[in-house]
Structures are given as structure tokens and as C-alpha cells.
Design a protein around this motif. Structure first.
Motif, short mmCIF file in Angstrom:
data_model
loop_
_atom_site.label_atom_id
_atom_site.label_comp_id
_atom_site.label_asym_id
_atom_site.label_seq_id
_atom_site.Cartn_x
_atom_site.Cartn_y
_atom_site.Cartn_z
N LYS A 96 6.68 -8.54 2.90
CA LYS A 96 7.21 -7.72 1.81
C LYS A 96 7.44 -6.29 2.26
CE LYS A 96 4.37 -10.52 -1.31
NZ LYS A 96 3.26 -10.51 -2.29
N ASP A 97 7.29 -6.04 3.58
CA ASP A 97 7.35 -4.68 4.11
C ASP A 97 8.62 -4.46 4.92
OD1 ASP A 97 4.79 -4.68 3.06
OD2 ASP A 97 3.84 -5.00 5.02
N VAL A 98 8.95 -3.18 5.10
CA VAL A 98 10.03 -2.76 5.98
C VAL A 98 9.51 -1.65 6.87
CG1 VAL A 98 12.27 -1.57 6.08
CG2 VAL A 98 11.91 -3.40 4.43
N ALA A 99 9.83 -1.69 8.18
CA ALA A 99 9.37 -0.67 9.12
C ALA A 99 10.54 0.22 9.53
CB ALA A 99 8.74 -1.33 10.35
N LEU A 100 10.24 1.52 9.67
CA LEU A 100 11.24 2.51 10.08
C LEU A 100 10.88 3.01 11.48
CD1 LEU A 100 13.68 4.38 9.31
CD2 LEU A 100 11.95 6.02 8.49
N TYR A 101 11.86 2.99 12.40
CA TYR A 101 11.63 3.38 13.79
C TYR A 101 12.53 4.55 14.17
CZ TYR A 101 9.30 -1.17 14.34
OH TYR A 101 8.46 -2.25 14.22
N ASP A 102 12.00 5.40 15.06
CA ASP A 102 12.78 6.50 15.64
C ASP A 102 13.26 6.05 17.02
OD1 ASP A 102 12.69 9.10 17.57
OD2 ASP A 102 13.39 9.63 15.57
N GLN B 27 7.08 4.76 10.13
CA GLN B 27 6.46 4.43 8.85
C GLN B 27 6.68 2.96 8.53
OE1 GLN B 27 7.76 7.10 5.79
NE2 GLN B 27 6.32 6.38 4.25
N VAL B 28 5.74 2.40 7.77
CA VAL B 28 5.89 1.06 7.22
C VAL B 28 5.89 1.18 5.70
CG1 VAL B 28 4.92 -1.26 6.98
CG2 VAL B 28 4.82 -0.09 9.19
N PHE B 29 7.01 0.77 5.08
CA PHE B 29 7.11 0.80 3.63
C PHE B 29 6.57 -0.52 3.10
CE2 PHE B 29 10.88 3.23 5.17
CZ PHE B 29 10.37 4.50 4.90
N ALA B 30 5.41 -0.46 2.43
CA ALA B 30 4.73 -1.68 2.03
C ALA B 30 5.16 -2.15 0.64
CB ALA B 30 3.21 -1.46 2.05
N ASN B 31 5.14 -3.47 0.47
CA ASN B 31 5.37 -4.10 -0.83
C ASN B 31 6.65 -3.64 -1.52
OD1 ASN B 31 2.90 -5.63 -0.75
ND2 ASN B 31 1.82 -3.71 -1.23
N ASP C 30 11.01 9.15 -2.84
CA ASP C 30 9.75 8.44 -2.81
C ASP C 30 10.00 6.97 -2.47
OD1 ASP C 30 7.30 7.27 -3.20
OD2 ASP C 30 7.10 7.85 -5.31
N PRO C 31 9.47 6.48 -1.35
CA PRO C 31 9.75 5.10 -0.92
C PRO C 31 9.13 4.04 -1.83
CG PRO C 31 8.10 6.09 0.49
CD PRO C 31 8.60 7.19 -0.39
N SER C 32 8.29 4.44 -2.77
CA SER C 32 7.69 3.46 -3.67
C SER C 32 8.64 3.07 -4.81
CB SER C 32 6.39 4.00 -4.27
OG SER C 32 6.65 5.14 -5.08
N GLN C 33 9.70 3.82 -5.00
CA GLN C 33 10.64 3.55 -6.08
C GLN C 33 12.06 3.42 -5.55
OE1 GLN C 33 10.02 2.96 -9.29
NE2 GLN C 33 7.81 3.14 -8.94
N PRO C 34 12.71 2.28 -5.77
CA PRO C 34 14.10 2.15 -5.33
C PRO C 34 15.04 2.95 -6.23
CG PRO C 34 13.46 0.21 -6.59
CD PRO C 34 12.22 1.06 -6.46
#
Length: 747
Positions: free
Chosen positions: A526-532, A540-544, A580-584
Motif C-alpha cells: 500500500k506504499d510508494v517510495a520516492l528516490y533521488d 521517503q516512503v509514503f505509507a498506506n 501533505d502526502p497523507s491526503q490526495p
């Protein structure tokens, strides 16, 4: 005028021929003489029916010489039938058929003969009036020979899936064609082939039955005018061949009856209609005030607006599937067709030759106000020239070997800047860069450690030699293809040729943003990871972000912080890294699990693809529904659908892993431009399915399809499709493929 040999005299000659060749007269031939004499005595048409399957080798020469005598006799017609296995070899049967020549009336056979026999018949033609062929195992029908006298062709209950470009090109008098219970499914190639039949009046791919509470009967015409039309189209067939039809399979007669097995099958079909798993065909029948069921339907009949399409495409047709075509039906077909289909791309109404378009350009016609206008007209002219697009398998995939092992692609991407380059990742974790125009492999990067399928690939635009590859085991690497090996024998690559990122477990998708600074990864979580990319670190890992796993994540094409996610929780969400990554930004829901999402090239729209052909276009700004492409579902929960924009903002392509069809639809109206069938000559004994697909960014109406076959010993293959070039008449080489599991993963 020479006197015609009487039947009695002909019979005597046959007996003498048998004595000459030292054999006993064949009882079936003697019976045929008796029946012919009986018809003559009753002033009926004097015909003989020769049962070829009852002819033995000892009978052959007397019968062959008899056939030569028949041509100068009072016998008006010869019917040749093969209803069971035949003891004669193919060339003997062909000799008998050819010897009858102008007296040949009906040929009724099933496929107990070899390929050479049918190639001879279909390429050389026959002089018969009626041809009935059952159990034919050809997938591609290409009857190109001369059938000048043929007026009735019955091809029911065969495995035919489609038509070759030359099919039906020499049948000027064919008026009745029946192809019930075949595997034909493509509206476009079928109608293009049928248009070559100038006299075609009666066509059926299924049999409509009128069903009342008290009885089940054949569907009757709706008015006295229609009844006359129906009778005129069939009376000659019934009058001339009533006796023959009685001897043949009753399913082939003009007067149909419905068996209990048929009724059970139709109850099942209607249940599928009720559950939305196939379209209700009765919607296209018009206001006729009757209840119908369909029997012996070919797959083409389940295509949405099948009847409308056929009526509009075949202006001389009078009866379709036992239902007469009224004037009101034609009016309705014209209107409904224009609402749901594009005859030519870019809303062009009529066909124009390529030569004419080029001439207008050379004379600087005022019509061409821009290069875009000229290009669109040229595309329309080229597509209108053939319903059979050119299909070409990139040959290196199944033929280049590394230690005796075939390379089997699992994911691929066109290069964003070089029109000739493509990268693909294999089921074994290799990364291959090739010139897809020549098929030559330019770079090869072997897998490392445990072999794991490449499911994510993405080029960098700013650094065009760099590509990110993600594997199912979570491995993420950035490769510089300039430093990779150019040979398939490579077992290592230099450290400077790749950078490694932190793993993302059970990865299915990767995508780079528009500035080539960041990339995202998603997978069975359920997560997405952001890479540089520059530092090689995971930021960062955006959870759930969803309730179920996120199959595909995509950055927008122009905004480096905007991205979308698609999940099997039925939601598509738009996100902004600046918020805020918790809200689309918003959530848009589908009826089924979402397989993928992508942005239109100008970022105005989001194209979402949910399981089993639920394809929709949303407004990027707020997620409102802009278009529902209304593709008919199959009813399979495993039919994973993927859709992309083709070569710009104008058209989308959509394909599914349980189907061998790619749909091309207008992105502005949703109207269907074309279905491209992947059942081509190379897959004679294997079905091809769409695992993934991409539009060629440099060539209008070109695409590539990652295809899998049902043949167990085969590997996956990439097939290039050019909708602007007619398919070659030369058979493409066979390239059997294997249908691998886990078709839901990645884009």
C-alpha cells in the motif's frame, strides 16, 4: 447440336468401364443413376449425387472416366459429398472434382483432407454453385480462387478466426453466406472481406429464433415487404437444393429448429447479458415487438453494435442472421454508427487516395493550411486503403540465444528521443537495448543474483543513455547503456555502468519525473517510495496510500511534483509532492480493481484502466469523468486491461491479457476507430494475447504489443503494428508464445 447421352446409356457405359478396369460397379453410383432416372420421370431437375467417401481405389478410374462422359450427358448437375473419412488420397478427390467441371453443382465436404488439398481448392477455385465445408481447421480463411458460379457458401462450425486480404475476391455471384458457430470476431476485417462480394444479400454469423411463451420457431420477417425480401433471397436456394439440404446436417437448412441443447446454451447467454458480461444484441434489432434468442453465434455477434456495424458497412445486404433488413434499420444503423464509430481517423468522412493527397500537397492546395492538416489527411488515406494493418514481430527475441536460452521480454519502453531505440527487460532479469527497426541488439545487461522479472523500466530524457530498471524481487538499478556490453556473452558489467538504489519489495512499477531528478516505485504493498536519482538515496516512503496494492504509479509529463497512483482497491488518486502526502488531491473510483493509470501527453487527462475493459478518461484538474470508452467486458476477473495514449492526445489504445484484440478509440469522443486483431498468419495454431502495449511516440498510428501465446513451449514476443501500411501477402514467420502468469503486474 450434338445429342446428349441419356442416363440409361450413361449407366451402361459405367458398367462397361468397370469391366474394362476389372472391378465391380460401385453400389452408390448405381443408386445415383436410379435416383437421377426417377427425377427425370417426375420432370424434376436431373442431378446425380456421388458419395465420394464410398468410393474405393478400385472404383476411381471408372468413375473418373464416367465424370468425363457426364459433361456430354442429359445429367444437369453433379453433387459431390464427403460426410465421413475418405479412403481416397487428396489428389484423387481433387481429380474427381475437377473432372466434373461445368456440371458441378454442389460440393459438400468436411475437413478430412490435408492442407495441400484446401490450398488447391481455395487458390484455384471451383465451378460449383454451392459449397458446404465443415470442421475446417484453418484459422485464417483466404479463398482467393475463382468461384464464378458459386451462389451459396456454408462455412458453419469451423475454426476460422478471420479473413486474409484476398478472401472472396473472385465470387461475383455469391448471394448467401453462412458462418455460424465459427471463431470470427473482428468487425473491421470481416466487413472489409465481405465488401468484395458484390451480390451478397443473405449473411449469417448466428441464427435468430423467435421465441414465444408457447413455442420456439424460426425468426420471421417483420412486414409483408420484409417477407418478400426474405423470400426472394432464399427461394432459389430452397427450390434448387431442397433435396440436398435434406441430406445435409439439418442445422444448415433454411428452416431452422432449436434443440434443447441450443436452448440451454441460449439461456446461459441471456444470463451473461443480464449480468453485463456481454452486450444485449436485441438492442440493435429495432422495434419489432418480438422476443428473440440467438443460436450458433460466432464471437463477432457479441461485439457491441455488431448488427449496426454490418448493416452500415454492407449497403446491399438484405438479410442478416435470418432477420430482414428494413429501411428503418438502415436509417437507424447510419445514425448509431456515426455515434459510436469513426470510419476514418480525424473525423474524415470519405476515403481519399494517397496519390491524391500527395498531389494536393505538391500543388500547394489551399486545403493544407498546416503540416498537421496534411499529415492527418495522409494518415486517413493510408488507413482507409486496408483493414489489415501490417504486423511484424521483432525477430531477435525468439532467435537470439544466450547459452541455448531464449530471451523472453516482460516489459518494454520506446526511447523518448531516438526513434530507433527500445529497451526491454526479460523474465530472467536481463536488460536489452535494441534497434527495433532492424532487430539488432545493441546492448545487453545480464541479471545478477537470483533471476527475477523486470517489471519496471523508465528512460531519463535529460540523460538519454540512462534507464532505470526495477525487478519483481525489489532490485532497483540505474544503467548507463553506453557502458554496457554489446554482446550476449557478457556475464559481468562494470560498476561504473550502474547505480543501485534501496530495494522496494515486490516491485511492479517505476516512473521518473519530468526533470529526471526523482523517481517513484510501487508494488505489492500500500506504499510508494520516492528516490533521488542524483544522490542515489531513498528520500521517503509514503505509507498506506491505498487500501490494496498499488500496481502502477505515474508522474505527470510536465509537472515534476504531480503523480497518480492506481490500485486494486478500485481507486485512482492524484498526489502533489508539495502538499501533505497523507491526503490526495482527489480520489476517483472505478467499479473494479485498477490495473494502471497514465497522463495524456499534454497532462489534461488521466487514462485509467480497471480489470476487464473498464477504461475511462478523467479530467486531471479535478478527477471528473470525461469519457467512458464503454468496451464490452468478458466477464473474467483475471482479464487485466492496459491502456495508453497512442502517438499524442488524439487516440488511445487498449488491450487485455485474455483477449487478442487491441482497441483504438478517439480520446475526444470515445468513438471506436479500429480493432486490431493479433490472430495473424504466424500463429496458425496458437492464440495471441495482449500482456502490455505502447504507442510509438514518433510514428502516427504505430504501436508495439507485448504478446503471449497459448503454446506452452513458446516465449513472449513483441509485435510491431503499423495501421497505415497494408499487411504483406507473404506469410509472417511463426513466433509461438507462452502465456505467463501474473499478468496483473506492472504496465
Amino acid at each position: 447440336m450434338a445429342m446428349l447421352t441419356e442416363i440409361a446409356t450413361l449407366e451402361e457405359k459405367y458398367i462397361e468401364l468397370c469391366k474394362k478396369h476389372g472391378t465391380v460397379p460401385n453400389t452408390s453410383i448405381l443408386s445415383a443413376f436410379f435416383e437421377a432416372e426417377d427425377k427425370k420421370s417426375r420432370n424434376q431437375r436431373c442431378t446425380m449425387n456421388i458419395l465420394v467417401d464410398r468410393v474405393m481405389y478400385d472404383d476411381f478410374h471408372p468413375i473418373l472416366e464416367l465424370c468425363n462422359e457426364i459433361n456430354a450427358s442429359e445429367v444437369e448437375g453433379i453433387d459431390l459429398s464427403v460426410r465421413s473419412s475418405c479412403s481416397l488420397e487428396d489428389q484423387y478427390v481433387l481429380s474427381l472434382i475437377r473432372s466434373v467441371n461445368q456440371k458441378l453443382r454442389l460440393v459438400d465436404v468436411h475437413d478430412c483432407f490435408g492442407t495441400t488439398f484446401w490450398r488447391d481448392v481455395f487458390s484455384q477455385g471451383l465451378s460449383c454453385e454451392v459449397l458446404n465445408v465443415r470442421s475446417l481447421h484453418f484459422r485464417k480463411l483466404n479463398i482467393a480462387g475463382e468461384f464464378a458460379q458459386l451462389h451459396t457458401l456454408i462455412l458453419d462450425s469451423n475454426r476460422v478466426t478471420g479473413f486474409g486480404e484476398s478472401c472472396f475476391s473472385a465470387m461475383p455471384n455469391l448471394s448467401f453466406l453462412s458462418m455460424c458457430d465459427t471463431v470470427v470476431s473482428d468487425l473491421w476485417t470481416a466487413s472489409a472481406a465481405l465488401l468484395k462480394l458484390p451480390s451478397l444479400e443473405v449473411l449469417r454469423f448466428q441464427i435468430w429464433i423467435c421465441c414465444s411463451e408457447s413455442s420456439t420457431t424460426q425468426l420471421k420477417p417483420q412486414s409483408s415487404t420484409d417477407e418478400n425480401m426474405f423470400d426472394e433471397s432464399n427461394s432459389r436456394i430452397e427450390a434448387d437444393f431442397s433435396g440436398v439440404f435434406e441430406q445435409m446436417d439439418p442445422d444448415l437448412t433454411v428452416e431452422e429448429t432449436l434443440s434443447m441443447d441450443d436452448l440451454n446454451a441460449e439461456v446461459f447467454m441471456r444470463e451473461k447479458v443480464r449480468k453485463g458480461k456481454m452486450p444485449d444484441q436485441t438492442n440493435d434489432l429495432g422495434d419489432v415487438g418480438l422476443k428473440y434468442i440467438s443460436t450458433k453465434a460466432s464471437p463477432i455477434c457479441s461485439k457491441k453494435h455488431y448488427r449496426i456495424f454490418m448493416i452500415n458497412s454492407l449497403p446491399k445486404l438484405k438479410v442478416l442472421d435470418n432477420l430482414a433488413i428494413r429501411r428503418s434499420d438502415r436509417d437507424r444503423a447510419t445514425e448509431t454508427y456515426s455515434e459510436n464509430f469513426e470510419h476514418l481517423p480525424y473525423k474524415r468522412k470519405s476515403k481519399e487516395s494517397v496519390v491524391r493527397v500527395l498531389e494536393k500537397r505538391e500543388t500547394r492546395s489551399s486545403k493544407w493550411k498546416s503540416q498537421s492538416s496534411y499529415t492527418r489527411s495522409l494518415c486517413a488515406a493510408r488507413m482507409g486503403s486496408s483493414a489489415w494493418p501490417l504486423l511484424h514481430s521483432i525477430p531477435s527475441f525468439s532467435r537470439v540465444q544466450d547459452e541455448g536460452r531464449s530471451l523472453s521480454p516482460r516489459q518494454f519502453e520506446y526511447h523518448p528521443l531516438d526513434p530507433s531505440l527500445m529497451v526491454y527487460g526479460t523474465l530472467d532479469g536481463e536488460v536489452v537495448v535494441l534497434n527495433h527497426e532492424s532487430g539488432k541488439i545493441l546492448r545487453y545487461i545480464p541479471s545478477h543474483g537470483a533471476q527475477s522479472s523486470i517489471l519496471g523500466l523508465c528512460w531519463l530524457r535529460t540523460y538519454p543513455s540512462m534507464v532505470i530498471a526495477g525487478s519483481a524481487n525489489g532490485s532497483l538499478k540505474l544503467y548507463d547503456i553506453q557502458k554496457a556490453s554489446s554482446t550476449l556473452n557478457a556475464t559481468t558489467h562494470t560498476a561504473s555502468g550502474s547505480d543501485t538504489f534501496d530495494d522496494f519489495d515486490q516491485l511492479t512499477s517505476v516512473h521518473v519525473n519530468s526533470t529526471d531528478k526523482l523517481f517513484l516505485a510501487s508494488g505489492y504493498s500500500k506504499d510508494v517510495a520516492l528516490y533521488d536519482i542524483g544522490s542515489g538515496t531513498r528520500l521517503q516512503v509514503f505509507a498506506n496510500m491505498h487500501q490494496e496494492h498499488i500496481n502502477v504509479v505515474k508522474f505527470s509529463n510536465h509537472s515534476p511534483s504531480i503523480f497518480a497512483t492506481s490500485s486494486f482497491d478500485k481507486d485512482v488518486k492524484l498526489w502533489d509532492l508539495r502538499q501533505d502526502p497523507s491526503q490526495p488531491c482527489y480520489t476517483a473510483s472505478s467499479n473494479k480493481g485498477n490495473v494502471m493509470v497514465c497522463f495524456s501527453p499534454d497532462d489534461r487527462y488521466l487514462l485509467t484502466s480497471a480489470v476487464d475493459n473498464e477504461v475511462r478518461q478523467l479530467l486531471t484538474v479535478d478527477g471528473r469523468l470525461h469519457l467512458n470508452f464503454d468496451i464490452v467486458p468478458t466477464g473474467s476477473s483475471m482479464n487485466y486491461t492496459r491502456s495508453y495514449y497512442m502517438n499524442g492526445n488524439d487516440y488511445i489504445i487498449s488491450g487485455s491479457c485474455d483477449e487478442s484484440m487491441v482497441r483504438v478509440c478517439c480520446a475526444q469522443t470515445g468513438r471506436r476507430l479500429r480493432d486490431v486483431s493479433l490472430e495473424w498468419n504466424g500463429s496458425e495454431f496458437s492464440m495471441m494475447f495482449v500482456q502490455s502495449l505502447r504507442g510509438d511516440p514518433f510514428r502516427d498510428f504505430n504501436m508495439s504489443v507485448l504478446a503471449t501465446y497459448t503454446r506452452p513451449s513458446s516465449v513472449s514476443e513483441i509485435v510491431k503494428v503499423n495501421m497505415l501500411a497494408p499487411r504483406d501477402h507473404i506469410e509472417e514467420q511463426s513466433c509461438g508464445l507462452h502465456c505467463y502468469p501474473s499478468n496483473s503486474m506492472g504496465g
